[in-house]
Design a protein around this motif. Sequence first.
Motif, PDB file in Angstrom:
ATOM      1  N   GLU A 222       0.826  -1.203   0.000  1.00 16.47           N
ATOM      2  CA  GLU A 222       0.000   0.000   0.000  1.00 16.47           C
ATOM      3  C   GLU A 222       0.860   1.253   0.000  1.00 16.47           C
ATOM      4  OE1 GLU A 222      -3.431   0.578  -0.087  1.00 16.47           O
ATOM      5  OE2 GLU A 222      -3.309  -1.475  -0.811  1.00 16.47           O
ATOM      6  N   ASN A 223       1.928   1.228   0.790  1.00 18.68           N
ATOM      7  CA  ASN A 223       2.816   2.383   0.863  1.00 18.68           C
ATOM      8  C   ASN A 223       3.498   2.630  -0.472  1.00 18.68           C
ATOM      9  OD1 ASN A 223       5.990   3.225   1.807  1.00 18.68           O
ATOM     10  ND2 ASN A 223       4.290   4.456   2.610  1.00 18.68           N
ATOM     11  N   ALA A 224       3.923   1.527  -1.140  1.00 18.59           N
ATOM     12  CA  ALA A 224       4.602   1.671  -2.430  1.00 18.59           C
ATOM     13  C   ALA A 224       3.648   2.202  -3.496  1.00 18.59           C
ATOM     14  CB  ALA A 224       5.189   0.327  -2.852  1.00 18.59           C
ATOM     15  N   VAL A 225       2.401   1.748  -3.497  1.00 15.17           N
ATOM     16  CA  VAL A 225       1.422   2.242  -4.469  1.00 15.17           C
ATOM     17  C   VAL A 225       1.164   3.725  -4.243  1.00 15.17           C
ATOM     18  CG1 VAL A 225      -0.986   2.076  -5.221  1.00 15.17           C
ATOM     19  CG2 VAL A 225       0.351   0.000  -4.858  1.00 15.17           C
ATOM     20  N   GLU A 226       1.071   4.147  -2.987  1.00 13.39           N
ATOM     21  CA  GLU A 226       0.880   5.568  -2.695  1.00 13.39           C
ATOM     22  C   GLU A 226       2.070   6.385  -3.207  1.00 13.39           C
ATOM     23  OE1 GLU A 226      -0.282   8.209   1.209  1.00 13.39           O
ATOM     24  OE2 GLU A 226       1.501   6.941   1.300  1.00 13.39           O
ATOM     25  N   ASP A 227       3.301   5.869  -2.958  1.00 12.82           N
ATOM     26  CA  ASP A 227       4.493   6.566  -3.441  1.00 12.82           C
ATOM     27  C   ASP A 227       4.515   6.635  -4.968  1.00 12.82           C
ATOM     28  OD1 ASP A 227       5.324   6.946  -0.870  1.00 12.82           O
ATOM     29  OD2 ASP A 227       6.860   5.360  -0.889  1.00 12.82           O
ATOM     30  N   LEU A 228       4.103   5.538  -5.610  1.00 12.07           N
ATOM     31  CA  LEU A 228       4.073   5.519  -7.066  1.00 12.07           C
ATOM     32  C   LEU A 228       3.088   6.558  -7.601  1.00 12.07           C
ATOM     33  CD1 LEU A 228       4.639   4.326  -9.881  1.00 12.07           C
ATOM     34  CD2 LEU A 228       2.937   2.552  -9.382  1.00 12.07           C
ATOM     35  N   THR A 229       1.930   6.650  -6.980  1.00 11.46           N
ATOM     36  CA  THR A 229       0.921   7.615  -7.417  1.00 11.46           C
ATOM     37  C   THR A 229       1.472   9.035  -7.340  1.00 11.46           C
ATOM     38  OG1 THR A 229      -0.827   6.138  -6.642  1.00 11.46           O
ATOM     39  CG2 THR A 229      -1.434   8.440  -7.036  1.00 11.46           C
ATOM     40  N   GLY A 230       2.141   9.351  -6.219  1.00 12.48           N
ATOM     41  CA  GLY A 230       2.716  10.687  -6.074  1.00 12.48           C
ATOM     42  C   GLY A 230       3.814  10.960  -7.085  1.00 12.48           C
ATOM     43  N   ALA A 231       4.667   9.958  -7.339  1.00 11.21           N
ATOM     44  CA  ALA A 231       5.751  10.144  -8.305  1.00 11.21           C
ATOM     45  C   ALA A 231       5.212  10.390  -9.702  1.00 11.21           C
ATOM     46  CB  ALA A 231       6.661   8.918  -8.286  1.00 11.21           C
ATOM     47  N   LEU A 232       4.151   9.679 -10.081  1.00 16.99           N
ATOM     48  CA  LEU A 232       3.575   9.873 -11.412  1.00 16.99           C
ATOM     49  C   LEU A 232       2.950  11.258 -11.549  1.00 16.99           C
ATOM     50  CD1 LEU A 232       1.912   6.376 -11.994  1.00 16.99           C
ATOM     51  CD2 LEU A 232       4.006   7.248 -13.051  1.00 16.99           C
ATOM     52  N   GLN A 233       2.331  11.750 -10.478  1.00 25.21           N
ATOM     53  CA  GLN A 233       1.731  13.080 -10.524  1.00 25.21           C
ATOM     54  C   GLN A 233       2.783  14.161 -10.749  1.00 25.21           C
ATOM     55  OE1 GLN A 233      -0.362  13.237  -6.799  1.00 25.21           O
ATOM     56  NE2 GLN A 233      -2.182  12.122  -7.574  1.00 25.21           N
ATOM     57  N   ARG A 234       4.008  13.926 -10.272  1.00 29.24           N
ATOM     58  CA  ARG A 234       5.090  14.897 -10.413  1.00 29.24           C
ATOM     59  C   ARG A 234       5.990  14.612 -11.620  1.00 29.24           C
ATOM     60  NH1 ARG A 234       6.616  19.177  -7.202  1.00 29.24           N
ATOM     61  NH2 ARG A 234       5.065  19.525  -5.582  1.00 29.24           N
TER      62      ARG A 234
ATOM     63  N   GLU B 191       9.474   4.076 -11.386  1.00 32.11           N
ATOM     64  CA  GLU B 191       9.947   2.739 -11.738  1.00 32.11           C
ATOM     65  C   GLU B 191      10.390   1.963 -10.486  1.00 32.11           C
ATOM     66  OE1 GLU B 191      13.015   3.297 -14.570  1.00 32.11           O
ATOM     67  OE2 GLU B 191      11.664   4.000 -16.165  1.00 32.11           O
ATOM     68  N   LEU B 192      11.172   2.635  -9.623  1.00 36.68           N
ATOM     69  CA  LEU B 192      11.700   1.960  -8.430  1.00 36.68           C
ATOM     70  C   LEU B 192      10.590   1.611  -7.441  1.00 36.68           C
ATOM     71  CD1 LEU B 192      14.985   4.015  -7.849  1.00 36.68           C
ATOM     72  CD2 LEU B 192      14.791   1.675  -8.673  1.00 36.68           C
ATOM     73  N   THR B 193       9.641   2.518  -7.260  1.00 32.14           N
ATOM     74  CA  THR B 193       8.561   2.216  -6.305  1.00 32.14           C
ATOM     75  C   THR B 193       7.629   1.143  -6.862  1.00 32.14           C
ATOM     76  OG1 THR B 193       7.318   4.105  -7.176  1.00 32.14           O
ATOM     77  CG2 THR B 193       8.604   4.460  -5.172  1.00 32.14           C
ATOM     78  N   ALA B 194       7.457   1.081  -8.172  1.00 33.83           N
ATOM     79  CA  ALA B 194       6.642   0.012  -8.766  1.00 33.83           C
ATOM     80  C   ALA B 194       7.289  -1.342  -8.512  1.00 33.83           C
ATOM     81  CB  ALA B 194       6.473   0.248 -10.263  1.00 33.83           C
ATOM     82  N   ARG B 195       8.620  -1.397  -8.665  1.00 33.05           N
ATOM     83  CA  ARG B 195       9.316  -2.663  -8.385  1.00 33.05           C
ATOM     84  C   ARG B 195       9.179  -3.043  -6.907  1.00 33.05           C
ATOM     85  NH1 ARG B 195      14.618  -0.647 -11.636  1.00 33.05           N
ATOM     86  NH2 ARG B 195      13.627  -0.564 -13.700  1.00 33.05           N
ATOM     87  N   ARG B 196       9.248  -2.018  -6.058  1.00 28.68           N
ATOM     88  CA  ARG B 196       9.079  -2.279  -4.615  1.00 28.68           C
ATOM     89  C   ARG B 196       7.696  -2.867  -4.347  1.00 28.68           C
ATOM     90  NH1 ARG B 196       7.837   1.880  -0.388  1.00 28.68           N
ATOM     91  NH2 ARG B 196       8.287   0.948   1.637  1.00 28.68           N
TER      92      ARG B 196
ATOM     93  N   LEU C  39       1.152   1.580 -16.235  1.00 24.99           N
ATOM     94  CA  LEU C  39       1.860   0.828 -15.192  1.00 24.99           C
ATOM     95  C   LEU C  39       1.036   0.771 -13.908  1.00 24.99           C
ATOM     96  CD1 LEU C  39       4.319  -0.642 -14.043  1.00 24.99           C
ATOM     97  CD2 LEU C  39       5.356   1.604 -13.553  1.00 24.99           C
ATOM     98  N   LEU C  40       0.478   1.919 -13.512  1.00 18.72           N
ATOM     99  CA  LEU C  40      -0.307   1.937 -12.273  1.00 18.72           C
ATOM    100  C   LEU C  40      -1.525   1.025 -12.385  1.00 18.72           C
ATOM    101  CD1 LEU C  40      -0.758   3.086  -9.456  1.00 18.72           C
ATOM    102  CD2 LEU C  40      -1.946   5.035 -10.502  1.00 18.72           C
ATOM    103  N   ALA C  41      -2.207   1.070 -13.528  1.00 19.30           N
ATOM    104  CA  ALA C  41      -3.390   0.220 -13.708  1.00 19.30           C
ATOM    105  C   ALA C  41      -3.010  -1.252 -13.699  1.00 19.30           C
ATOM    106  CB  ALA C  41      -4.088   0.585 -15.020  1.00 19.30           C
TER     107      ALA C  41
ATOM    108  N   LEU D 198      -7.080  -0.011   2.650  1.00 18.50           N
ATOM    109  CA  LEU D 198      -6.219   0.943   1.927  1.00 18.50           C
ATOM    110  C   LEU D 198      -5.509   1.785   2.982  1.00 18.50           C
ATOM    111  CD1 LEU D 198      -8.767   1.969  -0.866  1.00 18.50           C
ATOM    112  CD2 LEU D 198      -6.874   0.339  -1.044  1.00 18.50           C
ATOM    113  N   SER D 199      -4.420   1.236   3.515  1.00 15.62           N
ATOM    114  CA  SER D 199      -3.843   1.690   4.776  1.00 15.62           C
ATOM    115  C   SER D 199      -3.649   3.195   4.876  1.00 15.62           C
ATOM    116  CB  SER D 199      -2.498   0.992   4.994  1.00 15.62           C
ATOM    117  OG  SER D 199      -2.660  -0.397   4.960  1.00 15.62           O
ATOM    118  N   PHE D 200      -3.208   3.821   3.795  1.00 14.78           N
ATOM    119  CA  PHE D 200      -2.811   5.225   3.867  1.00 14.78           C
ATOM    120  C   PHE D 200      -3.825   6.157   3.217  1.00 14.78           C
ATOM    121  CE2 PHE D 200       0.897   2.437   3.771  1.00 14.78           C
ATOM    122  CZ  PHE D 200       1.487   2.771   4.987  1.00 14.78           C
ATOM    123  N   ASP D 201      -5.066   5.676   3.073  1.00 16.09           N
ATOM    124  CA  ASP D 201      -6.094   6.450   2.415  1.00 16.09           C
ATOM    125  C   ASP D 201      -6.765   7.436   3.364  1.00 16.09           C
ATOM    126  OD1 ASP D 201      -7.607   6.828  -0.070  1.00 16.09           O
ATOM    127  OD2 ASP D 201      -9.320   6.101   1.102  1.00 16.09           O
ATOM    128  N   SER D 202      -6.914   7.036   4.654  1.00 16.86           N
ATOM    129  CA  SER D 202      -7.601   7.905   5.610  1.00 16.86           C
ATOM    130  C   SER D 202      -7.256   7.450   7.023  1.00 16.86           C
ATOM    131  CB  SER D 202      -9.119   7.831   5.415  1.00 16.86           C
ATOM    132  OG  SER D 202      -9.604   6.539   5.765  1.00 16.86           O
TER     133      SER D 202
END
Length: 550
Positions: A396-408, A415-420, A479-481, A501-505
Amino acid sequence: MILTEDQLQDLLDKSLAELPPGADWAVVLEGSIAEGFGNPSSDIDFLLVARSDDDLPTMPSLLFVDGRRVEIRTRSVRQLADQFRALEKGAGRPGRLSEDLLNRCQRLLNSHPLRGHALVDQVKSLMPRERFARIAADWWAHRARQSLRHATALLCLGEADEAVDWTRAGLVQTIKFWAAGQGETYLEPKWLSLQLDRADHPAVRDRYWELETTAPAPGDPDAARAYLTACLAFAGELGLTGVSARPERLTVERVAQVTTWQTDARVHVVRGRREVFALGESAGAVWRSLVLGRPLPQVLAAASDTGVPEPGRLLATFVRYGLIRLAWKGGGTVTPALPLAAPPGPVTPPPSTAQPLLSVRGAAVGGPEAVDLVPLPAERFAAATMALVWANIVTENAVEDLTGALQRGQWRVAELTARRAVHAALRGLFSAYGVNPLPADTDLVRRIDLLPPATLAIGKRAEELLRRTVASVEQGDDLLADLRDYIARLRGTAGADAFPLSFDSADTWRATLELSYDWVRIGAHLDAELPLEEARDLVASNGAQPHQAA
């Protein structure tokens, strides 16, 4: 005796000729032939006694002499004295008295001397026959009580057919108790008919055989109850005390080192800090209904209130597996045992074959009434489940990080967070199948062959995702999908599809902490390696965040 003195001496001479020369033995004939029983197939059992303090081997030598099987055992005078001393010391607690020790002493005391009569008389004088008969009678009486009390419990729980079997066992043990009081102390029951004939009490003998041959057929609870009542009455006539057909004399008690751990709706019972039993929905409901220390009928009534059909069958399973114990008021724990059979004690069933073994909600089970042995040692069970939960948190943490990286537009970070995330999800899958410790992340895809063939496709999908690169918004979105689809597939396989979704709320984080706490406290109890040091704070805070206002 079926052999003459001359025949025995001839067999002895030929047997001694096969042993190393030089020893000066006193010799006795033991066993069924010495007792006056036996047949042409019976062993010839010679015990050789040395006038020494040596430790002679317990294992017999097996010879074949003149078409007969001859067993040669050796004992020193000091070893025989130790046997009788141990027997006298243990006589006050017949429930703990070794059957093997009792048998060895009985065989010597009832043996027929062949050589060294003075030495044989000396060792036999270490325990008077009358004293041994009392010890043997007490031993059989204890066994009979345990079997008949157990039969009473089984009948109360609705296990009528098994109750009949234990009633018959108690009947044999009762008549052996009575026979020992008549001087018939030979332990093995196979010569019982000859012992009863020799005891010369026709009324007792005939009543025993009447009960033995009229045991009810399976499937008739009323007949089983009548049979137990008749056998208990006969036992009372023979002087056996401490038994009755009153199940309220039985209480349900706690077993040391049996603990209960619930995660979501799944109840886990840990036995002896080594084995984990996972309970299905019905079995869990009956387990949660238990109030220990109460009479068995009350416990059964409470279990019936759960709505589970035939709860007595589940209670009987808990007893067999040593998860609860039955005690007789004033008589201690009920521990039935059969002579010349497997030692008494909890049954350990074959390990569960459910796959995957674990989920974040609890161990897999085979059905609602399952009391399944998890095929992992308790410590590995706890470690694997904690690793499963932690892997999902990291995912869950890696998906959240990936979402933020893609937005920026941080493509390398993405790539690295997706592998994580791929590796963390694989860790969860391996943990669900009980793999612990885990392979290194870099080795996970190659080690997919540790898991069932159905997971091979997941491994191939992981390989493809680990090779993906991101250089545009479109590639990032794809990639995210694909990653979310991959994670959902793994979680469906590993029983983690409802993971928060641990880090959603704040609410989903609280749900994650509660789920984690259920598993971490089991791990802490079993001294399993925790996935990270912060987990100790989660235990200390009873599942709450350490810096949160009340």
